[in-house]
Design an enzyme around this catalytic site. Sequence first.
Site, PDB file in Angstrom:
ATOM      1  N   HIS A  72      38.669  -6.472 -26.691  1.00 35.23           N
ATOM      2  CA  HIS A  72      39.143  -7.735 -26.138  1.00 35.23           C
ATOM      3  C   HIS A  72      39.654  -8.685 -27.226  1.00 35.23           C
ATOM      4  O   HIS A  72      40.334  -9.664 -26.922  1.00 35.23           O
ATOM      5  CB  HIS A  72      38.062  -8.404 -25.277  1.00 35.23           C
ATOM      6  CG  HIS A  72      36.948  -9.053 -26.028  1.00 35.23           C
ATOM      7  ND1 HIS A  72      35.686  -8.507 -26.118  1.00 35.23           N
ATOM      8  CD2 HIS A  72      36.878 -10.222 -26.703  1.00 35.23           C
ATOM      9  CE1 HIS A  72      34.902  -9.303 -26.807  1.00 35.23           C
ATOM     10  NE2 HIS A  72      35.612 -10.355 -27.180  1.00 35.23           N
ATOM     11  N   ASP A  77      34.844  -1.443 -24.957  1.00 37.07           N
ATOM     12  CA  ASP A  77      35.250  -2.682 -25.635  1.00 37.07           C
ATOM     13  C   ASP A  77      35.236  -2.539 -27.155  1.00 37.07           C
ATOM     14  O   ASP A  77      34.706  -3.379 -27.870  1.00 37.07           O
ATOM     15  CB  ASP A  77      34.384  -3.877 -25.213  1.00 37.07           C
ATOM     16  CG  ASP A  77      35.079  -5.201 -25.480  1.00 37.07           C
ATOM     17  OD1 ASP A  77      36.198  -5.186 -26.041  1.00 37.07           O
ATOM     18  OD2 ASP A  77      34.505  -6.258 -25.143  1.00 37.07           O
ATOM     19  N   SER A 107      33.066 -12.260 -31.907  1.00 32.14           N
ATOM     20  CA  SER A 107      33.386 -10.937 -31.371  1.00 32.14           C
ATOM     21  C   SER A 107      33.965 -10.028 -32.436  1.00 32.14           C
ATOM     22  O   SER A 107      34.895 -10.402 -33.148  1.00 32.14           O
ATOM     23  CB  SER A 107      34.407 -11.049 -30.233  1.00 32.14           C
ATOM     24  OG  SER A 107      33.776 -11.293 -29.018  1.00 32.14           O
TER      25      SER A 107
END
Length: 360
Positions: free
Chosen positions: A98, A129, A212
């Site tokens: 993402h 992911d 992230s």
Amino acid sequence: MDVSRARARRTPPVLRAALPLSAVLCVVALVPGCSGAGASGPSGSTTQAAPAAADTLQDDYQKVIKEVLPSVVQIQASSDLGSGVVYDDRGHIVTNAHVVGDERTFKVTTTNSTDELTARLVYAYPDQDLAVIKLEKLPEGLRAARFGDSAKVAVGQITLAMGSPLGLSSSVTQGIVSATGRTVSEGRSGGGTGATIANMVQTSAAINPGNSGGALVNLDGEVIGIPTLAATDPSLGNGSAPGIGFAIPASMVTTVADQVIEKGEVTDSGRAALGIAGRTVLGDGYRPAGVAVVTVTDGGGAAKAGIEPGDIVTRFEGTDVTTMQSLSEALAGKKPGDEVAVTYSRDGAEKKADVTLGEI
């Protein structure tokens, strides 16, 4: 529980006062000094033992930070920002799918330089992911991280989260492993992949937008996970729930990254599949009531067990299935080759089947 991706928009962060790291370390280290000989001995022993313990822990923290932080980079897409971890000495960097989104070219900044380096996408694997990008040119001092053994991760271990929260590069937060083996589903809104990820590491180390793809590290200087999601609390207007973050375990990261680097794609996911494409159906009161089978995979587990398009899956191994997400979460805890009991309805009649799971 809701979760949100720890990716940041390119907007200036709002800063608030916080305890300095050294103060936090002293508080943590003082706890053991409240019992044992230090509490009942001479006054001199009490005043010396706690600072010594604090200094030792602080030295451990600083040693790990010095060792690992050069392996953590900032990744800039056209409008979003995240983090990444240098995977090898060839310039491969692992991050979240993402973070890269649909883009193929990125600007990367390392810890010891402000120069922007160009990296290109090697492969993105949204089902877990994860993604791998590669630097076009290797800078001096680039250091690959060491990845730990997920089987050795235990509740209570001290962790450090490293990344670029809110665009603040080379930031470090501290906490512990709060739980292991969590299965968490990521939404699709805001660029999410919709992945359901099993065996995630839950940590109390702060995970904020921009973290992230960064590193969750133990005190041995090993990456034990890739921070990916933070819990949100609807009562706070879906603001982050402090101290509840999730990281993809190192074992899955290395499994995916090794395949991508060697083959350019993921050929062995290790993830179980029922062998259907489905959609959530509503029952009485317009509430989710099961997963309607839209198509079945030829030769897949469901097809071999006699499940057909139009059937509605309602239970999986004794667990109610009401939505596609609940089915994905149930599958996340299984492995290809496992035999599972599936309950479904056909023309209003309940049926059961033993299905041997395939692989995504």
